[in-house]
Every structure is written in structure tokens, then in C-alpha cells.
Design an enzyme around this catalytic site. Structure first.
Site, PDB file in Angstrom:
ATOM      1  N   GLU A  69      -2.338   4.178   1.482  1.00 17.91           N
ATOM      2  CA  GLU A  69      -2.378   2.879   0.816  1.00 17.91           C
ATOM      3  C   GLU A  69      -1.535   2.325   1.876  1.00 17.91           C
ATOM      4  O   GLU A  69      -1.916   1.062   1.763  1.00 17.91           O
ATOM      5  CB  GLU A  69      -2.695   3.370  -0.357  1.00 17.91           C
ATOM      6  N   GLU A  78      -3.995  -3.078 -15.328  1.00 16.58           N
ATOM      7  CA  GLU A  78      -3.876  -3.429 -13.955  1.00 16.58           C
ATOM      8  C   GLU A  78      -6.664  -3.773 -14.801  1.00 16.58           C
ATOM      9  O   GLU A  78      -6.805  -3.613 -14.228  1.00 16.58           O
ATOM     10  CB  GLU A  78      -4.495  -2.341 -12.666  1.00 16.58           C
ATOM     11  N   ASP A  99       4.998   2.206  -7.218  1.00 13.35           N
ATOM     12  CA  ASP A  99       3.511   2.438  -6.826  1.00 13.35           C
ATOM     13  C   ASP A  99       3.482   2.705  -4.818  1.00 13.35           C
ATOM     14  O   ASP A  99       2.909   2.619  -4.391  1.00 13.35           O
ATOM     15  CB  ASP A  99       2.380   0.989  -6.603  1.00 13.35           C
TER      16      ASP A  99
HETATM   17  C1  BDP Z   1      -2.510   1.554  -6.523  1.00 17.03           C
HETATM   18  C2  BDP Z   1      -3.753   0.994  -5.964  1.00 17.03           C
HETATM   19  C3  BDP Z   1      -5.057   0.043  -6.738  1.00 17.03           C
HETATM   20  C4  BDP Z   1      -4.601   1.402  -8.243  1.00 17.03           C
HETATM   21  C5  BDP Z   1      -3.786   1.629  -8.253  1.00 17.03           C
HETATM   22  C6  BDP Z   1      -3.186   2.734  -9.469  1.00 17.03           C
HETATM   23  O1  BDP Z   1      -3.897  -0.377  -4.834  1.00 17.03           O
HETATM   24  O2  BDP Z   1      -6.537   0.483  -5.718  1.00 17.03           O
HETATM   25  O3  BDP Z   1      -6.505   1.080  -8.377  1.00 17.03           O
HETATM   26  O4  BDP Z   1      -2.424   1.904  -7.933  1.00 17.03           O
HETATM   27  O5  BDP Z   1      -3.235   3.870  -9.140  1.00 17.03           O
HETATM   28  O6  BDP Z   1      -1.535   2.153  -5.841  1.00 17.03           O
HETATM   29  O7  BDP Z   1      -4.233   2.486 -10.482  1.00 17.03           O
END
Ligand code: BDP
Length: 708
Positions: A389, A288, A361
Site C-alpha cells: 500500500e 475509520e 499505519d
Molecule cells: C489503512 C488502509 C485502509 C485500511 C486500514 C485498516 O489505508 O484501506 O482499511 O488501513 O487497516 O492502511 O483498517
């Protein structure tokens, strides 16, 4: 009552018989030894026992009378050394404890003994838990030891004190005032974690700000580490892989460049000069947008090993996250497995791969990540999410215990039947030298730490399961209710029932039958199943549900992405076959006709509608049950939960109607007549996507922007 005490609530035992029993057996406290950890145990026991017994329990140095609670280790306590506990103590290892009746100098005593001071502290918290839950002390004989080494909480706190996916106020860490002012909350935070046996904390976001390793911050972090130390909690930090460049020292962060290696060695030495027992680094790399070794043509093992070498002389570890998914691949599900499988056996011994429970996720329900069981030669640990989340933030009641145990009890078949994830994490399926469980928590400056009072229960469940994955979600929930509220069956039973169905309700009104990621982009609060255009396809909802005229679901069998082949047999076959795949995971693996006949006899379309409606019904039921409890607990927490359930019901209806109306545009089928009709059109629900209040101003897509 405002929830600040969490489960460390020491109000006088309400059951008179128990109170009598406790008062008869606990007359004084003897904690021999002077370490800060034993001082913490002494203080906790004294205030805890005095509160629970409703009288002052004196701290003594010798056994003056009947009914002593004697705490310590053979090294700290001559009394305990004289008890000949050798074998029992050996069995519980460095962090375990034993609690039992004994006689010392012809007097009855209760002993809490361990090999180390921190073991004695854990035993002390456990002893208090027994009283808090009104457990009889008769025939007490407890031997307890943690099943994994690293029991770690992860904060996603930014240095500007906004918490990513945190919904309970600002970050607890008052950077501007540290190290001079040490908020009393830091000690309470340490108590809360130590009471569960949590022994590590990563205090900053995995999307890491390089400043965390600067001297300015290290001085502040050292002050926190000093507070946590007596409670057995080690400090870890998330690092930014590009730090050597960000500091302006080098023009590269290539892990094979000797200058980069020297930079990390020197910085790591610096960290240890501030925090001599520093635990290590947590790393989100090449994920990401975060930098990582792949930017220099290197792989994850090169990247992790370089840091592992810098930490090794000090005994530190690297938690290397497996949360990677290259946008170029056809199925995000496959990403982590495809990248990490070829690297098995290439990581240093002091690296642990930190893997989220599912392949995508933290969704309301995921199949397990196929990495569990696929890496015999790579230490592998779990990452669970406690902050909600994807479960309605601080607004929805969604006890995560059942999600955690569902995952831990899943059989991976990695080495034949019985290779559950829990056992794998313990190092009992493969010989992992380092084991662990991490939980992403969200506490903030909210008075009750977690926003929704019931998010506390998921933190509690995580900690208890990190200690012992074989506990049941239900038993843990009951403990939590008793400790956090009271021991009244008229309260416990209905609340337990609410908690135990809350996660499934959340699945039903959001994404039943293996649907996933139907969330509005960015903020992940409300629904947006219609969302189909983004900078990355795998950030849209349409990518996951694949709804079309002919059916719905993601084909991950051989005719699709074949991700199902990442599972060992018999799972690959079981999941890969539409007739045998568990229905709750069905649309994770199959694209299924709207007319497909389900086990209930309904068509897939009717079943989907049915489950969306059941989710709302479950919330309404939870609401009704909660409302009956007025008067059984304090009014403040009662009313807060009541109000939050109103919000949850509203949102559950929005989820249901948005999804049912949207999927109807593909199925072309009617909502069966016996269900209440959605109150609004699909367009109306679409317009809500940007109107939810979401406390994340850093994310342009997530704050409430609609003015009309
Ligand atoms: C996702 C989230 C994000 C996190 C990412 C992570 O949306 O904010 O940075 O995972 O775990 O769940 O790195």
C-alpha cells in the site's frame, strides 16, 4: 515461466553432484496413513521429488529397498511408531516435525515424523525446501516447531471482488460460481500457505460487508474451508459489528443487550454448522467509520468479549484490531495506546489484540507501536502488511523482510533488556495464552498471484517469520531466490543485494529521517507533501511533517504531544532526546531546526536532500544490477522486473523532486550544487497527484481524473 508456481517450483536440480546425492538417497516414498492431510503430503512429495530428481519417485507401501523417505506420525505409521522418537517428538509439539536419517529393517531411510498429520505435511514441505535450495542431506538432523499459535494471512477482499489495497487483479474468491465450481487455484493457494506453516486465513476485508455471515455466503465459504482443511488452514471471517441491524433483525448492536448477545450466539452456531472447525472473527471496530461498541457507549472489551463468548463453546477466537485513532485527539500516534491501556486484563482469554507494527499505519519506517510491551494481561499479536500500500503497489521492488525483522528484533524493554517484540509475540515476555502473527496479503487473479514478482518474497518472508521470528531477512531472501528462480550464485548474489537494500531505498526516496505519511490522499501511491486540507487533519501530510520556517518534524516530547512517554525507559529517554534518538526515527519525535548538525556533519536540510538523492541512486543501482542478469533466468520474468524498475526509477525521481522542492519552500535553502537539478517546477509535480493510474474505483479521490 510466469511466476504461478511461486516458490513451489520443482525443476530438476541443476547441480550434478547434488543431483547424484539426492538420487542416491531418495529411491522411494512411503507415507503411511490415509487422512486427506497425509494424502496432500504424499502428493506434494511425489510430484516435488520427481520433479527435483528428474525421474519418477515411486510411492510404496513398504520398505522394499534402500533409500526410502518415510513420512507420518506414530499414530498413522507403524514404521514411525517403531522408531522410538518419543522424546524428540515431544519437543516439537503438535505442529512441529523432525527430519533425520535412520535405519529401518537394516536399510537406510530418511524419516519425516510429527505428532500430527499437519506436522508431517509441514515437514514434507521443509524437506522439499532443502532440495530446492540444494542443501546437502548428509548429517541431516532437523527439529522444528512454530513459535506462535496463530499464523494467519488477512485478505482485504470485498464481496464485489475488488481488493482494498490489492494490486494483483480481482479477488481469488469466485463468489458467483461457488460452491459448485472450485477453482484449482484454491488448492494451490492452500499449498502456498501450508508450505510456510500458515494455519489460518481471513478471507474478507476488515471493512466488512455484513453479507459475509449470510447463509448464501456461508455455503460458499464452507466449500473453501473444505479445500483448505487438509492443508491445516482454518477459515476466519471479518465481521461487521452492526450485523444484527444490517440483517434487519434488531435495531441495536449494543454488546450488553441480551438480544444482541443471543443474535451473535445463534449466528455463530450457524457458522459452525457450515464449518465445524471455523477459527473465529477478525474485527475492525470504531475505526475509520466502521461500527463498534462505542456507538452504544461501550468499550472495546465489552465489544470483543460478547463475540468471544459466542465463539468460546466452539473453541473459536476473536482477533480484535487495535487500529483506532479518534479524529478528536491531538496526536494520532497516541490513539491506540490511550484507548487500550485502561482495558488491559479486561479481555476474555480467547481474545487476541491484533496490533499493527507501528503506531500509525504500515509506513516505510515506523517506530514500534508502544502497545507492544504495554499489555501484560492481554494476548497481543502482530499485524504486518505484505501488500505494498505504501511501497509502490505492484510496481516497486521492496522486499519487506528487513522491515519485519527490524520490528521483531526491536527491544521493547517491557520487562528489562531482551524483551524483543519477537519474544513478546511468543508469549515469553508476558504469559500470553494465545499468540500469533497476521500478514495482510494481496493475491488476486494475476497469473503470478501478487502483481510484482518480488511481492511474493514478502509473503514468503512473513510466513517464515511467523514460524520462526529469529530467522534473518537475508537468509530468508536467499531461500526464496533459490526456490523461485535458481541456485546460480551469479544470480543469487546480486539479487540478494538488490532485495536487501530495496526497503531502505523506498524509505529514502519517500520519507527519510522519520518523516511519514507524505502520500497523496486516498490512493497512497505518489507524493503529496503539500497536502494540508482534508475532512480529517490526520489524513493530511502536513499533519505529519509539520514543516515550517523554523524546521521540520512532529514534536512528540514533553513539549509536544508527549507520545514518547508511552514507551518504557530507557526508550522514552532515548527517543525523547534529540542527541540520542536514532536519526532514522528523528522526525517522528522531534521538530528540528533546518540547521541542526547531523552525525554526518551535514545540516538537517543537506542530510534530507542527500537521503532523497541516495534513494534514487539506490534504485538506479538496482536497475543496473538487474539488467546484467539477462539470460540467467527466463526472459518473461526478467523483462517484467526490468520494466517495473523503469517505473520505479521514474517514481523515485518524482518522490524526490516533489519532496525536496516542497520542503525547500519552508527551509528556504538551496539544493547543493553537486546534485542533479529537478527537471520540473513544484507546480508540475503537484499536478501529477491525480494523474497516476490507481486501480481503486471505489475511492473517488484515487482514480485518475485529470483529463489535461
Ligand atoms: C489503512 C488502509 C485502509 C485500511 C486500514 C485498516 O489505508 O484501506 O482499511 O488501513 O487497516 O492502511 O483498517
Amino acid at each position: 515461466e510466469d511466476g504461478y508456481e511461486m516458490w513451489l517450483r520443482y525443476h530438476t536440480v541443476a547441480d550434478n553432484n547434488r543431483l547424484k546425492e539426492y538420487r542416491g538417497q531418495i529411491k522411494q516414498l512411503v507415507v503411511e496413513g490415509e487422512s486427506p492431510t497425509l494424502a496432500a503430503a504424499r502428493q506434494e512429495l511425489q510430484s516435488g521429488l520427481s520433479g527435483l530428481l528428474g525421474l519418477t519417485v515411486p510411492v510404496q507401501t513398504g520398505l522394499a529397498r534402500q533409500g526410502s523417505v518415510v513420512v507420518g506420525t506414530p499414530a498413522s505409521s507403524p514404521l514411525i511408531a517403531g522408531l522410538d522418537l518419543g522424546d524428540a517428538l515431544q519437543a516439537v509439539g503438535p505442529e512441529g516435525f523432525i527430519i533425520r536419517h535412520t535405519r529401518i529393517n537394516k536399510r537406510d531411510a530418511l524419516v519425516i515424523a510429527a505428532n500430527t498429520d499437519v506436522g508431517a505435511l509441514y515437514g514434507s514441505f521443509h524437506f522439499l525446501r532443502l532440495l530446492q535450495t540444494h542443501t546437502s542431506l548428509k548429517d541431516l538432523a532437523i527439529e522444528s516447531a512454530p513459535r506462535v499459535h496463530h499464523r494467519v494471512v488477512n485478505h482485504w477482499d470485498n464481496l464485489n471482488r475488488l481488493v482494498e489495497r490489492g494490486y494483483a487483479g480481482l479477488s481469488l474468491w469466485e463468489w458467483g460460481n461457488l460452491p459448485q465450481h472450485k477453482s484449482p487455484r484454491y488448492t494451490d493457494y492452500a499449498r502456498i500457505n501450508a508450505s510456510l506453516g500458515i494455519n489460518g486465513t481471513v478471507i474478507n476485508n476488515v471493512n466488512a460487508d455484513p453479507r459475509i455471515l449470510s447463509d448464501q455466503f456461508l455455503e460458499k465459504i464452507a466449500a473453501l474451508a473444505d479445500i483448505f482443511r487438509p492443508y491445516g488452514i482454518r477459515m476466519y471471517l471479518s465481521i461487521n459489528y452492526d450485523s444484527p441491524r444490517a440483517f434487519g433483525d434488531l435495531d441495536t448492536a449494543d454488546p450488553l443487550d441480551p438480544r444482541v448477545q443471543a443474535w451473535w450466539k445463534a449466528r455463530t452456531e450457524k457458522v459452525y454448522s457450515y464449518i465445524p472447525d471455523f477459527g473465529g472473527y477478525l474485527v475492525k471496530a470504531d475505526s475509520e467509520g466502521q461500527p463498534g461498541p462505542q456507538g452504544y457507549g461501550r468499550d472495546h472489551a465489552d465489544g470483543a468479549n460478547m463475540l468471544a463468548d459466542a465463539l468460546a463453546p466452539f473453541g473459536g477466537v476473536v482477533f480484535w484490531r487495535a487500529f483506532v485513532y479518534d479524529p478528536a485527539i491531538a496526536d494520532r500516534f497516541r490513539g491506540a495506546w490511550d484507548e487500550f491501556l485502561p482495558l488491559d486484563g479486561k479481555f476474555r482469554e480467547n481474545v487476541i489484540l491484533q496490533v499493527k507494527n507501528g503506531p500509525i499505519d504500515f509506513q516505510p519506517r515506523e517506530p514500534f507501536s508502544p502497545l507492544f510491551g504495554a499489555l501484560p494481561k492481554t494476548n497481543t499479536m502482530m499485524e504486518f502488511q505484505i501488500t505494498q500500500e505504501y511501497f509502490g503497489f505492484d510496481k516497486h521492488l521492496a522486499y519487506q523482510g528487513p522491515l519485519f525483522t527490524e520490528s521483531l528484533n526491536t527491544d521493547t524493554f517491557a520487562k528489562g533488556e531482551g524483551s524483543t517484540i519477537g519474544k513478546l509475540l511468543e508469549g515469553k515476555v508476558f504469559e500470553y495464552t494465545r499468540t500469533g502473527m497476521a500478514g495482510v496479503i494481496n493475491p488476486g487473479t494475476d497469473r503470478n498471484w501478487t502483481g510484482h514478482p518480488f511481492v511474493q518474497s514478502s509473503w514468503y518472508a512473513f510466513g517464515r517469520l511467523a514460524w520462526d521470528h529469529s530467522l534473518s531477512a537475508e537468509a530468508i531472501a536467499e531461500e526464496w531466490i533459490r526456490m523461485t528462480f535458481n541456485n546460480n550464485p551469479a544470480f543469487i548474489d546480486p539479487v540478494l543485494a538488490i532485495m536487501m537494500q530495496s526497503r531502505e531505498a523506498g524509505v529514502n526516496y519517500r520519507s527519510p529521517l522519520g518523516l511519514t505519511h507524505l502520500f497523496a490522499q486516498g490512493h497512497h501511491y505518489g507524493p503529496a507533501p503539500w497536502y494540508e486540507k482534508a475532512e480529517r487533519a490526520d489524513w493530511t501530510a502536513a499533519y505529519y511533517h509539520r514543516a515550517a520556517k523554523d524546521g521540520i518534524g512532529f514534536d512528540r516530547t514533553a513539549s509536544g504531544s508527549n507520545a514518547v512517554a508511552q514507551y518504557p525507559e530507557p526508550l522514552a529517554k532515548l527517543y525523547g532526546n534529540l542527541d540520542t534518538v536514532p536519526e532514522e526515527l528523528m522526525l517522528w519525535f522531534h521538530h528540528v531546526s533546518w540547521d541542526h548538525r547531523m552525525q554526518s556533519g551535514r545540516t538537517l536540510w543537506d542530510e534530507l536532500v542527500h537521503l532523497y538523492y541516495s534513494g534514487v541512486d539506490q534504485v538506479r543501482h538496482m536497475q543496473k544490477e538487474w539488467d546484467k542478469l539477462e539470460g540467467l533466468i527466463d526472459q518473461t520474468r526478467f523483462e517484467q522486473v526490468k520494466a517495473l524498475l523503469v517505473i520505479q526509477e521514474r517514481d523515485a525521481v518524482i518522490w524526490r523532486d516533489s519532496c525536496v522542492l516542497y520542503f525547500q519552500t519552508w527551509s528556504g535553502k538551496a539544493i547543493p550544487a553537486n546534485y542533479e537539478k529537478p527537471a520540473h517546477s513544484l507546480d508540475h509535480y503537484r499536478s501529477l497527484e491525480r494523474t497516476f493510474y490507481v486501480p481503486e474505483p471505489w475511492h473517488p479521490a484515487s482514480s485518475s481524473r485529470a483529463l489535461k
